[in-house]
Design a protein around this motif. Structure first.
Motif, PDB file in Angstrom:
ATOM      1  N   ASP A 172       0.811  -1.221   0.000  1.00  0.00           N
ATOM      2  CA  ASP A 172       0.000   0.000   0.000  1.00  0.00           C
ATOM      3  C   ASP A 172       0.845   1.272   0.000  1.00  0.00           C
ATOM      4  O   ASP A 172       0.297   2.373  -0.056  1.00  0.00           O
ATOM      5  N   THR A 173       2.145   1.111   0.068  1.00  0.00           N
ATOM      6  CA  THR A 173       3.030   2.278   0.209  1.00  0.00           C
ATOM      7  C   THR A 173       3.587   2.718  -1.137  1.00  0.00           C
ATOM      8  O   THR A 173       4.087   1.911  -1.913  1.00  0.00           O
ATOM      9  N   LYS A 174       3.492   4.022  -1.383  1.00  0.00           N
ATOM     10  CA  LYS A 174       4.105   4.626  -2.562  1.00  0.00           C
ATOM     11  C   LYS A 174       4.991   5.783  -2.127  1.00  0.00           C
ATOM     12  O   LYS A 174       4.608   6.569  -1.254  1.00  0.00           O
ATOM     13  N   VAL A 175       6.157   5.876  -2.739  1.00  0.00           N
ATOM     14  CA  VAL A 175       7.097   6.965  -2.461  1.00  0.00           C
ATOM     15  C   VAL A 175       7.333   7.722  -3.758  1.00  0.00           C
ATOM     16  O   VAL A 175       7.528   7.113  -4.820  1.00  0.00           O
ATOM     17  N   TYR A 176       7.312   9.050  -3.665  1.00  0.00           N
ATOM     18  CA  TYR A 176       7.462   9.899  -4.831  1.00  0.00           C
ATOM     19  C   TYR A 176       8.637  10.858  -4.634  1.00  0.00           C
ATOM     20  O   TYR A 176       8.992  11.210  -3.512  1.00  0.00           O
TER      21      TYR A 176
END
Length: 228
Positions: free
Chosen positions: A36-40
């Motif tokens: 569920d984790t997104k890094v931008y």
């Protein structure tokens, strides 16, 4: 004269850029994705440097007030914030507005970094919590030697209730300059890795039983703050 104008222009750019909502106004691209984790990372750099803003979000199996209790426990951050060596509250201006001191270990051969941060938040009328953080100054602060004072240009935390309040959406965005002689590319590497590690630790901490702070209760906030 030309140099002075250049400095003035750079300062104006920073002021205008970070007066905006970075999450909405910046252009982002995904660099990591795990569950569920997104890094931008953002294409908008800090004027005059190569330091890149970072943003991350994920979903946690805990209500908003438990997530917020964990995040706002200053000393408890030692359990989930990477490289955090010391943390304390300097001033409590209100339940949702305080000034904090933190110290981070820096990779050899650099000195540790310290930060003085103003943290100010509020609930909206749907029970979501928003906080804005940025560096500030305070007189008479006592701290150790061999430190470099870093600067947080902005930090944003958003916590929204999901699944009838049983789960929470947590989003963070930040732009931090460690100052001193740490190269910008090293700062970017540290910041790119920070969210995945930090969110994994938060997930682990939320599995523990601990009392939630009454001041982070949304209904209590509406009764005592919004309706005054």
């Amino acid at each position: 004269m030309k140099f002075v104008k250049t400095l003035f222009f750079a300062a104006s750019c920073i002021t205008q850029l970070y007066a905006l909502d970075p999450i909405k106004e910046f252009t982002w691209e995904v660099i990591h994705e795990k569950g569920d984790t997104k890094v931008y990372k953002s294409k908008n750099k800090l004027p005059g440097s190569d330091i890149i803003p970072i943003r991350a979000h994920s979903i946690f199996n805990a209500p908003v007030k438990k997530v917020l209790t964990l995040l706002q426990d200053t000393k408890g951050r030692l359990n989930w914030v990477p490289r955090l060596k010391e943390a304390r509250t300097i001033k409590k201006l209100s339940p949702y507005h305080h000034i904090e001191y933190s110290r981070y270990t820096a990779p050899w051969p650099f000195y540790d970094r310290s930060f003085v941060i103003r943290n100010k938040g509020h609930f909206d009328d749907e029970g979501s919590y928003y906080a804005r953080m940025e560096s500030t100054e305070i007189k008479g602060l006592k701290e150790g030697k061999r430190l470099v004072r870093g600067k947080s240009h902005f930090g944003i935390v958003i916590i929204k209730p999901l699944d009838g309040g049983k789960k929470s959406y947590l989003e963070m965005a930040f732009l931090t300059d460690f100052k001193g002689n740490i190269p910008d590319w090293v700062i970017n590497i540290i910041q790119h890795r920070w969210p995945l590690d930090s969110f994994a630790r938060i997930r682990k901490e939320l599995k523990k039983d601990f009392p939630t702070e009454p001041r982070w209760d949304f209904d209590n906030y509406l009764k005592n703050v919004v309706n005054k």
